[in-house]
Design a protein around this motif. Structure first.
Motif, short mmCIF file in Angstrom:
data_model
loop_
_atom_site.label_atom_id
_atom_site.label_comp_id
_atom_site.label_asym_id
_atom_site.label_seq_id
_atom_site.Cartn_x
_atom_site.Cartn_y
_atom_site.Cartn_z
N ARG A 124 0.82 -1.21 0.00
CA ARG A 124 0.00 0.00 0.00
C ARG A 124 0.86 1.27 0.00
NH1 ARG A 124 -4.62 0.39 0.28
NH2 ARG A 124 -5.43 2.46 0.33
N CYS B 188 0.18 3.84 -3.01
CA CYS B 188 -0.35 5.18 -2.69
C CYS B 188 0.74 6.25 -2.67
CB CYS B 188 -1.09 5.15 -1.36
SG CYS B 188 -2.49 4.02 -1.40
N SER B 189 1.97 5.89 -3.05
CA SER B 189 3.02 6.90 -3.09
C SER B 189 3.04 7.53 -4.47
CB SER B 189 4.38 6.24 -2.83
OG SER B 189 4.76 5.48 -3.96
N ARG C 88 -8.53 -0.65 4.76
CA ARG C 88 -7.57 0.15 4.01
C ARG C 88 -6.29 -0.63 3.71
NH1 ARG C 88 -9.78 2.10 1.01
NH2 ARG C 88 -8.13 3.53 0.38
N ASN D 252 -5.62 -3.76 -1.24
CA ASN D 252 -5.26 -2.94 -2.40
C ASN D 252 -6.00 -3.43 -3.65
OD1 ASN D 252 -3.31 -1.48 -0.87
ND2 ASN D 252 -1.99 -3.28 -1.01
N ASP E 65 -7.86 1.79 -5.26
CA ASP E 65 -6.61 2.51 -5.04
C ASP E 65 -5.96 2.97 -6.33
OD1 ASP E 65 -6.48 1.99 -2.12
OD2 ASP E 65 -6.65 -0.05 -2.89
N LYS F 206 -6.83 9.98 -8.66
CA LYS F 206 -6.54 8.54 -8.64
C LYS F 206 -5.29 8.23 -9.46
CE LYS F 206 -10.22 7.03 -6.43
NZ LYS F 206 -10.21 6.22 -5.25
N ARG F 207 -4.58 7.23 -9.01
CA ARG F 207 -3.40 6.77 -9.76
C ARG F 207 -3.87 5.88 -10.91
NH1 ARG F 207 2.08 6.89 -8.39
NH2 ARG F 207 2.21 4.89 -7.35
#
Ligand code: 3PY
Ligand code: MG
Length: 360
Positions: free
Chosen positions: A107, A111-112, A242, A245, A269, A309-310
């Motif tokens: 994660r 999320c980076s 959370r 992923n 994610d 969002k990625r």
């Protein structure tokens, strides 16, 4: 008899406000216990306890009936430490899983803002997975959509990654409870969900992948929870959902049509474009330079970015990946291990044979 010290033991001390745990002798720490100590800034010291220290160790959870004669009970399952009442007494649970590399949670990468790089694994075998696990990719994506592999095989492939620095994403074959909850239970670091079309698909995915009260995912002493050894986290971590992923594929015309709604889904994610299926669904299969396709891809890029969002995309080779990263994509899955192998060999056998024959 040497004691084992698990994550639950650390959490039990933590709940009592103890930062420095004093024990008579140093126990064997499970890798999860070590990680938890580190995360919570706690330490274990051996030697006499000052007066303020609790006299006995606040064991969170132990097997209800430890073998008599001081034998070591084996942790795991509902009968183990997970749900037993705090009772004190000797620590006897033993962790079943082998220690692996101390990787941070996937994660933290997803999320980076790191550009992520992976490849699909199509060979249904742990040896190939482990081999590719040492190539330097951030993750491999075990592709159970397009290859003959079921959860038993996928679990072995995930296990083979444990001693590599690489994470294991799993592309499930279809959207079903068995596939989503099953792949998470066997320890997939992330799921890649193909062929999402409607908001109803998104609602089902949420229901299958999230624990109550958000969804209806069942809890069990699976590999994900160290066969029960660490399942107490479902009670102690209020934000446990959370840790799951979820990467959703955008590869259908219907998904493009519903993109404004889909990108609002808070449990997703990252998104991932499948240009092959998207072009197929648009009636222009494999026309990767067709402006209708490239414009649609860039529209999806814009919509996902606007929603914060990625976004990832499939890349046929390393140059294609360079191109997508330059266009702002966050992740590429660069073809598959079989395609990479094939491109290394392509032409070389024939070339050498021609040279040998010419030299005759
Ligand atoms: C596609 O191109 O359809 C894919 O799913 C790539 O992974
Ligand atoms: Mg596809």
């Amino acid at each position: 008899m040497q004691n084992f010290f698990t994550r639950e033991d650390v959490l039990a001390y933590h709940q009592q406000g103890v930062q420095t745990i004093r024990l008579d002798s140093m126990p064997i720490l499970t890798d999860l216990a070590r990680e938890t100590l580190q995360t919570l800034g706690m330490e274990i010291v051996t030697g006499a306890a000052p007066a303020a220290q609790p006299a006995s160790r606040p064991v969170a959870s132990r097997p209800a009936a430890a073998p008599s004669g001081g034998g070591s009970a084996v942790g795991g399952g509902y009968g183990s430490s997970a749900f037993a009442a705090p009772s004190g007494g000797p620590v006897t649970a033993q962790k079943l899983t082998a220690p692996g590399l101390n990787k941070p949670a996937f994660r933290d990468l997803i999320c980076s803002d790191k550009k992520l790089m992976g490849t699909f694994i199509g060979t249904p075998h742990p040896v190939m997975t482990e081999f590719v696990g040492h190539f330097g990719f951030d993750f491999v994506c075990i592709d159970a959509e397009h290859n003959a592999m079921h959860l038993e095989t996928v679990q072995k492939m995930l296990q083979s990654l444990k001693a590599t620095p690489t994470y294991g994403m799993v592309r499930i074959p279809t959207l079903s409870y068995e596939n989503v909850a099953g792949a998470l239970d066997i320890g997939a670091d992330a799921l890649l969900i193909p062929q999402i079309r409607t908001m109803d698909d998104i609602r089902r995915l949420k229901d299958y992948s999230q624990y109550p009260p958000i969804g209806h995912r069942g809890s069990g002493p699976s590999r994900l929870w160290d066969y029960g050894d660490s399942i107490i986290q479902l009670a102690t971590d209020q934000d446990i959902n959370r840790t799951t992923n979820i990467v959703v594929q955008l590869e259908t015309v219907q998904a493009v049509e519903h993109i404004d709604e889909i990108v609002q889904s808070d449990f997703i994610d990252m998104f991932f474009i499948g240009p092959g299926d998207l072009s197929m669904d648009m009636g222009i299969f494999a026309q990767f330079s067709n402006p209708r396709l490239t414009d649609t891809i860039m529209l999806l890029r814009e919509k996902t970015a606007r929603a914060g969002k990625r976004l990832g995309i499939f890349a046929g080779n390393f140059d294609a990946a360079r191109n997508w990263y330059a266009k702002g994509f966050d992740m590429c899955i660069i073809n598959s291990e079989l395609a990479l192998l094939s491109s290394a060999v392509a032409g070389e056998v024939g070339k050498l044979r021609s040279e040998l024959e010419a030299g005759k």
